[in-house]
Design a protein around this motif. Structure first.
Motif, PDB file in Angstrom:
ATOM      1  N   SER A  80       0.921  -1.349  -0.090  1.00 45.15           N
ATOM      2  CA  SER A  80      -0.041   0.027  -0.029  1.00 45.15           C
ATOM      3  C   SER A  80       0.935   1.343   0.007  1.00 45.15           C
ATOM      4  N   HIS A  81       2.076   1.266   0.937  1.00 46.31           N
ATOM      5  CA  HIS A  81       2.784   2.207   0.803  1.00 46.31           C
ATOM      6  C   HIS A  81       3.465   2.597  -0.553  1.00 46.31           C
ATOM      7  N   GLN A  82       3.870   1.526  -1.349  1.00 48.71           N
ATOM      8  CA  GLN A  82       4.595   1.831  -2.628  1.00 48.71           C
ATOM      9  C   GLN A  82       3.395   2.444  -3.583  1.00 48.71           C
ATOM     10  N   ARG A  83       2.153   1.814  -3.399  1.00 46.13           N
ATOM     11  CA  ARG A  83       1.032   2.400  -4.281  1.00 46.13           C
ATOM     12  C   ARG A  83       0.814   3.887  -4.010  1.00 46.13           C
ATOM     13  N   ILE A  84       0.505   4.280  -2.988  1.00 47.14           N
ATOM     14  CA  ILE A  84       0.349   5.443  -2.379  1.00 47.14           C
ATOM     15  C   ILE A  84       1.442   6.536  -2.596  1.00 47.14           C
ATOM     16  N   THR A  85       2.484   6.154  -2.492  1.00 47.67           N
ATOM     17  CA  THR A  85       3.658   7.085  -3.017  1.00 47.67           C
ATOM     18  C   THR A  85       3.477   7.156  -4.677  1.00 47.67           C
ATOM     19  N   GLN A  86       3.290   6.166  -5.042  1.00 51.47           N
ATOM     20  CA  GLN A  86       3.028   6.620  -6.747  1.00 51.47           C
ATOM     21  C   GLN A  86       1.945   7.417  -7.053  1.00 51.47           C
ATOM     22  N   LEU A  87       0.815   7.060  -6.026  1.00 51.35           N
ATOM     23  CA  LEU A  87      -0.389   7.946  -6.413  1.00 51.35           C
ATOM     24  C   LEU A  87      -0.126   9.394  -6.317  1.00 51.35           C
ATOM     25  N   VAL A  88       0.614   9.614  -4.776  1.00 52.73           N
ATOM     26  CA  VAL A  88       0.869  11.113  -4.611  1.00 52.73           C
ATOM     27  C   VAL A  88       1.892  11.727  -5.777  1.00 52.73           C
ATOM     28  N   ALA A  89       2.985  10.908  -5.995  1.00 50.83           N
ATOM     29  CA  ALA A  89       3.522  11.320  -7.266  1.00 50.83           C
ATOM     30  C   ALA A  89       2.961  11.867  -8.351  1.00 50.83           C
ATOM     31  N   ASP A  90       1.863  10.748  -8.782  1.00 49.51           N
ATOM     32  CA  ASP A  90       1.235  11.309  -9.784  1.00 49.51           C
ATOM     33  C   ASP A  90       0.246  12.563  -9.550  1.00 49.51           C
ATOM     34  N   LEU A  91      -0.074  12.639  -8.417  1.00 51.64           N
ATOM     35  CA  LEU A  91      -1.205  14.005  -8.113  1.00 51.64           C
ATOM     36  C   LEU A  91      -0.250  15.146  -8.338  1.00 51.64           C
ATOM     37  N   GLN A  92       1.120  14.900  -8.133  1.00 53.98           N
ATOM     38  CA  GLN A  92       1.921  16.183  -7.992  1.00 53.98           C
ATOM     39  C   GLN A  92       2.389  16.586  -9.325  1.00 53.98           C
ATOM     40  N   ASN A  93       2.315  15.628 -10.300  1.00 53.81           N
ATOM     41  CA  ASN A  93       2.888  15.769 -11.580  1.00 53.81           C
ATOM     42  C   ASN A  93       1.575  16.300 -12.413  1.00 53.81           C
ATOM     43  N   PRO A  94       1.786  17.445 -13.055  1.00 59.37           N
ATOM     44  CA  PRO A  94       0.359  18.016 -13.740  1.00 59.37           C
ATOM     45  C   PRO A  94       0.156  17.274 -15.149  1.00 59.37           C
ATOM     46  N   LYS A  95       1.082  16.631 -15.477  1.00 58.98           N
ATOM     47  CA  LYS A  95       0.953  15.954 -16.754  1.00 58.98           C
ATOM     48  C   LYS A  95       0.138  14.624 -16.554  1.00 58.98           C
ATOM     49  N   LEU A  96      -0.841  14.174 -17.527  1.00 64.55           N
ATOM     50  CA  LEU A  96      -1.557  13.149 -17.450  1.00 64.55           C
ATOM     51  C   LEU A  96      -0.638  12.022 -17.937  1.00 64.55           C
ATOM     52  N   THR A  97      -0.777  10.717 -17.454  1.00 65.09           N
ATOM     53  CA  THR A  97      -0.096   9.427 -17.951  1.00 65.09           C
ATOM     54  C   THR A  97      -1.162   9.203 -19.319  1.00 65.09           C
ATOM     55  N   LYS A  98      -0.487   8.186 -20.118  1.00 60.98           N
ATOM     56  CA  LYS A  98      -0.987   7.841 -21.206  1.00 60.98           C
ATOM     57  C   LYS A  98      -2.471   6.992 -20.979  1.00 60.98           C
ATOM     58  N   VAL A  99      -2.297   6.352 -19.862  1.00 64.08           N
ATOM     59  CA  VAL A  99      -3.524   5.607 -19.137  1.00 64.08           C
ATOM     60  C   VAL A  99      -4.647   6.698 -18.831  1.00 64.08           C
ATOM     61  N   ASP A 100      -4.115   7.746 -18.086  1.00 61.79           N
ATOM     62  CA  ASP A 100      -5.300   8.465 -17.692  1.00 61.79           C
ATOM     63  C   ASP A 100      -5.868   9.532 -19.108  1.00 61.79           C
ATOM     64  N   GLN A 101      -5.025   9.666 -20.122  1.00 66.11           N
ATOM     65  CA  GLN A 101      -5.686  10.189 -21.297  1.00 66.11           C
ATOM     66  C   GLN A 101      -6.518   9.236 -21.859  1.00 66.11           C
ATOM     67  N   ALA A 102      -6.212   8.068 -22.102  1.00 64.30           N
ATOM     68  CA  ALA A 102      -7.035   6.837 -22.463  1.00 64.30           C
ATOM     69  C   ALA A 102      -8.406   6.659 -22.055  1.00 64.30           C
ATOM     70  N   THR A 103      -8.366   6.631 -20.399  1.00 68.03           N
ATOM     71  CA  THR A 103      -9.555   6.686 -19.760  1.00 68.03           C
ATOM     72  C   THR A 103     -10.279   7.821 -19.870  1.00 68.03           C
ATOM     73  N   LEU A 104      -9.663   9.167 -19.977  1.00 59.46           N
ATOM     74  CA  LEU A 104     -10.549  10.108 -20.279  1.00 59.46           C
ATOM     75  C   LEU A 104     -11.102  10.117 -21.624  1.00 59.46           C
ATOM     76  N   ASP A 105     -10.375   9.699 -22.700  1.00 59.67           N
ATOM     77  CA  ASP A 105     -11.003   9.642 -24.133  1.00 59.67           C
ATOM     78  C   ASP A 105     -12.230   8.761 -23.843  1.00 59.67           C
ATOM     79  N   VAL A 106     -12.067   7.635 -23.340  1.00 53.29           N
ATOM     80  CA  VAL A 106     -13.143   6.564 -23.461  1.00 53.29           C
ATOM     81  C   VAL A 106     -14.328   7.442 -22.711  1.00 53.29           C
ATOM     82  N   GLY A 107     -14.098   7.743 -21.704  1.00 59.34           N
ATOM     83  CA  GLY A 107     -15.289   8.528 -20.916  1.00 59.34           C
ATOM     84  C   GLY A 107     -16.134   9.700 -21.825  1.00 59.34           C
ATOM     85  N   LYS A 108     -15.068  10.447 -22.573  1.00 60.65           N
ATOM     86  CA  LYS A 108     -15.779  11.332 -23.354  1.00 60.65           C
ATOM     87  C   LYS A 108     -16.556  10.911 -24.638  1.00 60.65           C
ATOM     88  N   MET A 109     -15.893   9.738 -24.984  1.00 60.51           N
ATOM     89  CA  MET A 109     -16.544   8.862 -26.157  1.00 60.51           C
ATOM     90  C   MET A 109     -17.977   8.274 -25.679  1.00 60.51           C
TER      91      MET A 109
END
Length: 123
Positions: A80-109
């Motif tokens: 859980s610590h490893q996963r939280i560390t990654q999630l927090v790092a992703d929160l602090q990174n303003p760029k979307l990951t490819k997976v984020d963008q793919a998820t948002l694209d599917v949602g919009k479609m």
């Protein structure tokens, strides 16, 4: 001592608090529209809650002389610590990951097509 590495949880709570506060200050009321951010915050909160539950259960068992759950609790908290560390790092990174963008694209479609995008392979 319970034998559980409590440093994970304490540090993770602090990191989570800081990252969440930063996102709320950044987006203010608009945070409700930030689905990727909210998903990361929710996932982190769920992991923190699960860590607390696992630690509580393992401590209760250890107090009664059963230390069999300590290794499992440490494993869960470490993962859980490893996963939280990654999630927090992703929160602090303003760029979307490819997976984020793919998820948002599917949602919009799906939204644009007024519902679930895929057709049933059974019908």
């Amino acid at each position: 001592s319970s034998g559980i590495n409590a440093e994970y949880g304490q540090g993770d709570i602090t990191k989570f608090h800081v990252a969440t506060a930063q996102q709320v200050m950044k987006h203010k009321k608009g945070i409700i529209e930030q689905q990727v951010v909210l998903n990361r915050i929710a996932d982190s909160a769920i992991l923190l809650q699960s860590m607390a539950a696992v630690i509580s259960r393992a401590n209760l068992a250890a107090e009664k002389g059963d230390v069999s759950e300590l290794a499992l609790a440490n494993a869960w908290c470490g993962e859980s610590h490893q996963r939280i560390t990654q999630l927090v790092a992703d929160l602090q990174n303003p760029k979307l990951t490819k997976v984020d963008q793919a998820t948002l694209d599917v949602g919009k479609m799906s939204l644009d097509s007024n519902g679930y995008l895929a057709k049933s392979p059974v019908s």
